[in-house]
Scaffold this active site. Sequence first.
Site, PDB file in Angstrom:
ATOM      1  N   GLU A 303       0.827  -1.213   0.000  1.00 35.35           N
ATOM      2  CA  GLU A 303       0.000   0.000   0.000  1.00 35.35           C
ATOM      3  C   GLU A 303       0.861   1.263   0.000  1.00 35.35           C
ATOM      4  O   GLU A 303       0.636   2.183   0.783  1.00 35.35           O
ATOM      5  CB  GLU A 303      -0.952  -0.022   1.193  1.00 35.35           C
ATOM      6  CG  GLU A 303      -1.825  -1.274   1.184  1.00 35.35           C
ATOM      7  CD  GLU A 303      -2.833  -1.346   2.312  1.00 35.35           C
ATOM      8  OE1 GLU A 303      -2.608  -0.739   3.367  1.00 35.35           O
ATOM      9  OE2 GLU A 303      -3.860  -2.024   2.118  1.00 35.35           O
ATOM     10  N   ASP A 377      -8.048  -8.978   4.477  1.00 39.13           N
ATOM     11  CA  ASP A 377      -7.816  -7.788   5.283  1.00 39.13           C
ATOM     12  C   ASP A 377      -8.902  -7.613   6.339  1.00 39.13           C
ATOM     13  O   ASP A 377      -9.758  -6.739   6.194  1.00 39.13           O
ATOM     14  CB  ASP A 377      -7.767  -6.563   4.355  1.00 39.13           C
ATOM     15  CG  ASP A 377      -7.317  -5.314   5.080  1.00 39.13           C
ATOM     16  OD1 ASP A 377      -6.821  -5.438   6.206  1.00 39.13           O
ATOM     17  OD2 ASP A 377      -7.472  -4.223   4.513  1.00 39.13           O
ATOM     18  N   GLU A 405     -12.514  -1.929  11.885  1.00 38.49           N
ATOM     19  CA  GLU A 405     -12.529  -1.217  10.603  1.00 38.49           C
ATOM     20  C   GLU A 405     -13.644  -1.702   9.678  1.00 38.49           C
ATOM     21  O   GLU A 405     -14.339  -0.897   9.069  1.00 38.49           O
ATOM     22  CB  GLU A 405     -11.158  -1.406   9.928  1.00 38.49           C
ATOM     23  CG  GLU A 405     -11.095  -0.845   8.529  1.00 38.49           C
ATOM     24  CD  GLU A 405      -9.729  -1.073   7.880  1.00 38.49           C
ATOM     25  OE1 GLU A 405      -8.816  -1.610   8.531  1.00 38.49           O
ATOM     26  OE2 GLU A 405      -9.591  -0.695   6.707  1.00 38.49           O
TER      27      GLU A 405
HETATM   28  C1  BDP Z   1      -6.021  -2.121   6.130  1.00 35.89           C
HETATM   29  C2  BDP Z   1      -6.324  -0.698   6.430  1.00 35.89           C
HETATM   30  C3  BDP Z   1      -5.169   0.233   6.241  1.00 35.89           C
HETATM   31  C4  BDP Z   1      -3.945  -0.349   6.900  1.00 35.89           C
HETATM   32  C5  BDP Z   1      -3.680  -1.712   6.351  1.00 35.89           C
HETATM   33  C6  BDP Z   1      -2.537  -2.427   7.030  1.00 35.89           C
HETATM   34  O1  BDP Z   1      -7.395  -0.295   5.613  1.00 35.89           O
HETATM   35  O2  BDP Z   1      -5.519   1.463   6.779  1.00 35.89           O
HETATM   36  O3  BDP Z   1      -2.856   0.476   6.731  1.00 35.89           O
HETATM   37  O4  BDP Z   1      -4.780  -2.536   6.554  1.00 35.89           O
HETATM   38  O5  BDP Z   1      -2.800  -3.356   7.764  1.00 35.89           O
HETATM   39  O6  BDP Z   1      -6.937  -2.873   6.864  1.00 35.89           O
HETATM   40  O7  BDP Z   1      -1.389  -2.094   6.819  1.00 35.89           O
END
Ligand code: BDP
Length: 712
Positions: A303, A377, A405
């Site tokens: 990401e 996730d 989340e």
């Molecule tokens: C996701 C989230 C994001 C996190 C990412 C992570 O949307 O904000 O940075 O995981 O775990 O669930 O790095």
Amino acid sequence: MKQFTLSLAFFLCFSLTFANDGYKLWLQYYPFENAEHEASCLPYFLKISVVGNSQTISVIKEEIEIAAEGFFAKKHKPEFQQNPDARLWIGTIESVPANLQAAWKSELSQITEEGYWIKSQAGRLYIIGKTDKGLLYGTFGFLKAVQTRTPLDGFEILENPKIQLRLLNHWDNLNRTVERGYAGFSIWNWHRLPKHIDQQYIDYARANASIGINGVSVTNVNANALVLTPEYLEKAKALADAFRPYGIKVYLTARFNAPMILDNLPTADPLHPAVQQWWKNKAKEIYGYIPDFGGFLVKADSEGQPGPHNYGRTQAEGANMLAEAVKPFGGIVMWRAFVYNEKTPTDRIRQAYDEFKPLDGKFRENVIVQVKNGPLDFQPREPFHPLFGAMPKTPLMMEFQITKEYLGQDTHWVNLASMWREILDADTYAEGKGSTVSKVLQGKVHPYSLTGIAGVANIGTDRNWTGHPTAQADWYAFGKLAWNPDADVDRIATDWIKMTFMQDQDFINTTKGIMMKSYPILVEYMTPLGLHHIMARSHHWGPGPWVTGGGREDWTATYYHRATKDSIGFDRTAGGSNALAQYAPEWEKAWGNPSTISLDYLLWFHRVPWDFELSTGNTLWNEMALRYQRGVEGARWMEGQWIQLEGKIDPERYQHIASFLRIQVEEAVWWRDSCLLYFQQFSGKPLPQSVEKPLHDLNYYLNFKRNFVPGI
Ligand code: BDP
């Protein structure tokens, strides 16, 4: 005048007895309800012998004082004196009187580094540990027994943690926003640190110690390199100093290209000697501030975060460089497996396994790979991550998300321990039947030198810490499961309710009833039948099955559900992405056939025609609609149950939960209506009779927007 004084007295008494903002969490230490029980516990609190002298020993005494003040409504104050005849005796193994040493040889030899043994003998209670930290945990174990009104005479318990690293991961930014945080701002007030140590840090440490958490990574995994500069290290040191007496180590997130950002190095290549030296120097500098610094938590190549991929290096090469740097000081590296890339042409959920599995055995011994519970996730329901059981030579630790989340965020009541239990009990079959995820984590399937469980914290500046009063239960249960991943979640819930609210059996039964059913209910109104990632874009609050387009396909809903006029679901069998092949043959068999797979995972692994007949006798479309409806009814049931409890507890927490349940019911309806209307465009079929008509048309939901949804 007299009447005024009386009513003032009544008012004070009323508000003192009933007002409760939840700040004290499960450490309420309520007065006894029963005089006889009080009388039987009192002697243990009058004269207490705590052997030794350390910051942790002082914390033990303080906690007993706080507890006694609550239990005995300030009527009695404990006296601490070195006295082998004290009714409560707390000390490490070496200080146990010689005659008892011999008699207890076998039990004493079973206590491990952080463990404890509480033993009742001849009217006295002994709390024995190997270390002061063990004594602190033992003290909390003793206080929990009193809080849950367990008789102390004859009480005995031996507790050793089954997991070494029990960490909270805060996704807190230095500007005090919290990524995916729904309980206000970060509790770390960096601006006031290091000079001001807020009482909240101490209460935070107490709460964590009470459930066995022994480490906290204080900064976001989407890391800011600034935290590694002297300005912030001084502040991190102040936190570490405050937490140390509670047995809690501080960890920091390391931004992989920090050498470039902070010192203008031309590269962050992990094989470049200057980069390696930079991290070695940095580690030395950090340990100068924090001698027992835990180590680094790293999100790399994910990401947008920089990582070894940028230099054509492997995840192991990246992790090992940092591991070398902290090794001389006893530090570790927690390297996250949440690595995926939109440019990799395979199914996103395959990518971590594909990347890490070939690296098994290539990591230094002070690296532990941190793996999310599922391969996508933190969805409401995912199968366990296929890396568990697949890395015999590389210690793996679990990453759970305590903050919700994708599970309704701050306002939905869902008992996360139920979900975690499902994952921990899942059988990886790595070394035959019974190789559960829990055993993998404990190093019992493959002998791991490091073991760990981390939870993404749900804590913020809200007065009650977690936003939803019941989200405190998730923090509590997380600690308990990190200590013992085989713990019974029903028992955890009962203890939490008793300590947080009251002992009343009706209250306990009803509240626990809600908790134990809350997880399957939420899954039904959000993502039944294995649907996943159909939340709104970016903030993930509320439904968004229509989310499509934009920069990254693997961040859209349509990538995952793939609905067409004929079918819906992601084919992950051999005919599709074949992610299924990452699991043991037993699972390939169990999950490989759409007619026999558990319906919980149907659309996770299969593409299924809308009129496909399921084991329930319903078509896929009807089953989906019925489940959404059932989820809504479940949420209404939860609200109905809670309403019956009005008047039993303080109005403050009662109302808080009641108003959130109202929101939960409305949002469950929103989920059902919008998802069914959206999917109906593809199925082209009517809703079954028992499913309520949607409140609005699809356009309404497509255009529904809210500004500044928290947590991004
Ligand atoms: C996701 C989230 C994001 C996190 C990412 C992570 O949307 O904000 O940075 O995981 O775990 O669930 O790095």
